[in-house]
Write a protein that holds these residues in place. Structure first.
Motif, PDB file in Angstrom:
ATOM      1  N   ILE A  33     -11.058  -4.715  -2.142  1.00  0.00           N
ATOM      2  CA  ILE A  33     -11.897  -3.585  -1.735  1.00  0.00           C
ATOM      3  C   ILE A  33     -11.219  -2.241  -1.980  1.00  0.00           C
ATOM      4  O   ILE A  33     -11.841  -1.201  -1.761  1.00  0.00           O
ATOM      5  N   ASP A  34      -9.943  -2.245  -2.418  1.00  0.00           N
ATOM      6  CA  ASP A  34      -9.268  -0.954  -2.597  1.00  0.00           C
ATOM      7  C   ASP A  34      -9.989  -0.147  -3.674  1.00  0.00           C
ATOM      8  O   ASP A  34     -10.405  -0.680  -4.695  1.00  0.00           O
TER       9      ASP A  34
ATOM     10  N   ALA B  43      -7.592   5.198   6.443  1.00  0.00           N
ATOM     11  CA  ALA B  43      -8.416   5.897   5.450  1.00  0.00           C
ATOM     12  C   ALA B  43      -8.445   5.115   4.137  1.00  0.00           C
ATOM     13  O   ALA B  43      -9.480   5.040   3.472  1.00  0.00           O
ATOM     14  N   MET B  44      -7.327   4.503   3.775  1.00  0.00           N
ATOM     15  CA  MET B  44      -7.303   3.716   2.533  1.00  0.00           C
ATOM     16  C   MET B  44      -8.138   2.452   2.684  1.00  0.00           C
ATOM     17  O   MET B  44      -8.877   2.072   1.772  1.00  0.00           O
TER      18      MET B  44
ATOM     19  N   GLN C 275      -9.767   7.300   1.457  1.00  0.00           N
ATOM     20  CA  GLN C 275      -8.689   7.720   0.552  1.00  0.00           C
ATOM     21  C   GLN C 275      -8.399   6.568  -0.392  1.00  0.00           C
ATOM     22  O   GLN C 275      -8.387   5.410   0.032  1.00  0.00           O
ATOM     23  N   ARG C 276      -8.143   6.893  -1.641  1.00  0.00           N
ATOM     24  CA  ARG C 276      -7.826   5.853  -2.616  1.00  0.00           C
ATOM     25  C   ARG C 276      -6.311   5.618  -2.608  1.00  0.00           C
ATOM     26  O   ARG C 276      -5.550   6.599  -2.675  1.00  0.00           O
ATOM     27  N   PRO C 277      -5.853   4.378  -2.506  1.00  0.00           N
ATOM     28  CA  PRO C 277      -4.404   4.142  -2.512  1.00  0.00           C
ATOM     29  C   PRO C 277      -3.774   4.591  -3.834  1.00  0.00           C
ATOM     30  O   PRO C 277      -4.407   4.453  -4.889  1.00  0.00           O
ATOM     31  N   THR C 278      -2.563   5.127  -3.761  1.00  0.00           N
ATOM     32  CA  THR C 278      -1.829   5.457  -4.982  1.00  0.00           C
ATOM     33  C   THR C 278      -1.314   4.164  -5.615  1.00  0.00           C
ATOM     34  O   THR C 278      -1.189   4.064  -6.832  1.00  0.00           O
TER      35      THR C 278
ATOM     36  N   LEU D 202       0.816  -1.220   0.000  1.00  0.00           N
ATOM     37  CA  LEU D 202       0.000   0.000   0.000  1.00  0.00           C
ATOM     38  C   LEU D 202       0.846   1.264   0.000  1.00  0.00           C
ATOM     39  O   LEU D 202       1.846   1.368   0.733  1.00  0.00           O
ATOM     40  N   GLU D 203       0.425   2.212  -0.816  1.00  0.00           N
ATOM     41  CA  GLU D 203       1.122   3.494  -0.886  1.00  0.00           C
ATOM     42  C   GLU D 203       0.104   4.614  -1.031  1.00  0.00           C
ATOM     43  O   GLU D 203      -0.911   4.448  -1.704  1.00  0.00           O
TER      44      GLU D 203
END
Ligand SMILES: Nc1ncnc2c1ncn2[C@@H]1O[C@H](COP(=O)(O)OP(=O)(O)OP(=O)(O)O)[C@@H](O)[C@H]1O
Ligand SMILES: [Mg+2]
Length: 242
Positions: free
Chosen positions: A67-68, A47-48, A53-56, A9-10
């Protein structure tokens, strides 16, 4: 059984890398802690996972499905609830109404207001707020507002509950009471819990496993005892033992 799996995750905000290459798993029924200094990326990680928040980059799998990138309401329906570090009850609703909102919009989506109210009252009893059910949420003390935040999350019927600093600002006695409450809620509602917390005494008491973030990266993951003796964690976050 792995309930939640985060892989690589980033999250970048412009030039700031808030979370970088973080992977970790949470097994069903576990209670794990996430610790790290201010700005380490703990809330961003929540938050991700919760869809705020959407992960980069990276993936999040819950109960075997990706689910991301899903919206928060969709993540909630899959069975994940989070509390917010800055508590956000609806101030102009009563304590009970705040919990009813969770019961109406979460995973279970109670079909009538009456049923939602019934279930909300049970949850308020479990968090010790039943006697305050008809007060305005804005009139509660900080400790009670934190409990309300937990009650609202539980009302959505999550499998996974993510607590973001629910013990911050509480007195030592209130912390002890909250620790007892978290243990009881976990059993009663069959929860898997991930908690972000700076109150280390409580984290060490409650958690089976602890993940340590430092400048957005995972620097350690182990049992509380091993974490408190880990040289990298001591130098990055805990400081030398007194
Ligand atoms: N919406 C945002 N826009 C830009 N930068 C952000 C945003 N949210 C967080 N950050 C930055 O990302 C980094 C990680 O922040 P985050 O809130 O995840 O830390 P934290 O570990 O929860 O800290 P704390 O213990 O203080 O709550 C910080 O440098 C923060 O300033
Ligand atoms: Mg935070």
């Amino acid at each position: 059984m792995t309930l939640l799996a985060a892989e690589g995750l980033e999250k970048r905000y412009g030039g700031v890398v808030a979370v970088r290459g973080v992977s970790f798993n949470v097994n069903a029924g576990e209670l794990i802690g996430i610790i790290g200094a201010n700005g380490a990326g703990k809330t961003t990680l929540f938050a991700m996972i919760a869809g705020n928040q959407r992960p980069t980059a990276g993936t999040i799998t819950f109960d075997g499905k990706r689910i991301d990138g899903l919206r928060p309401d969709m993540v909630s329906r899959r069975g994940i609830a989070r509390t917010f570090q800055i508590v956000r009850p609806f101030p102009s609703l009563t304590v009970l109404e705040n919990v009813v909102v969770g019961a109406l919009f979460g995973a279970r989506q109670e079909s009538s207001i009456a049923l939602a109210e019934q279930r909300a009252m049970v949850i308020l009893e479990d968090v010790g707020l039943a006697s305050r059910a008809h007060q305005m949420a804005s009139d509660l003390t900080l400790a009670s507002r934190k409990r309300l935040e937990v009650a609202r999350a539980i009302a959505t019927e999550p499998q996974l509950l993510m607590l973001d600093e629910v013990l911050a600002g509480l007195t030592p006695t209130e912390v002890n009471e909250a620790v007892t409450m978290i243990r009881a809620l976990k059993v009663r509602y069959g929860l898997t819990i991930v908690m972000v917390e700076h109150v280390l005494r409580a984290v060490m008491q409650l958690c089976e496993r602890i993940v340590v973030l430092h400048h957005g990266e995972k620097i350690a993951e182990d049992t509380p005892t091993a974490i408190s003796n880990d040289p990298a964690v001591i130098s990055a976050y805990l400081g030398p033992k007194k």
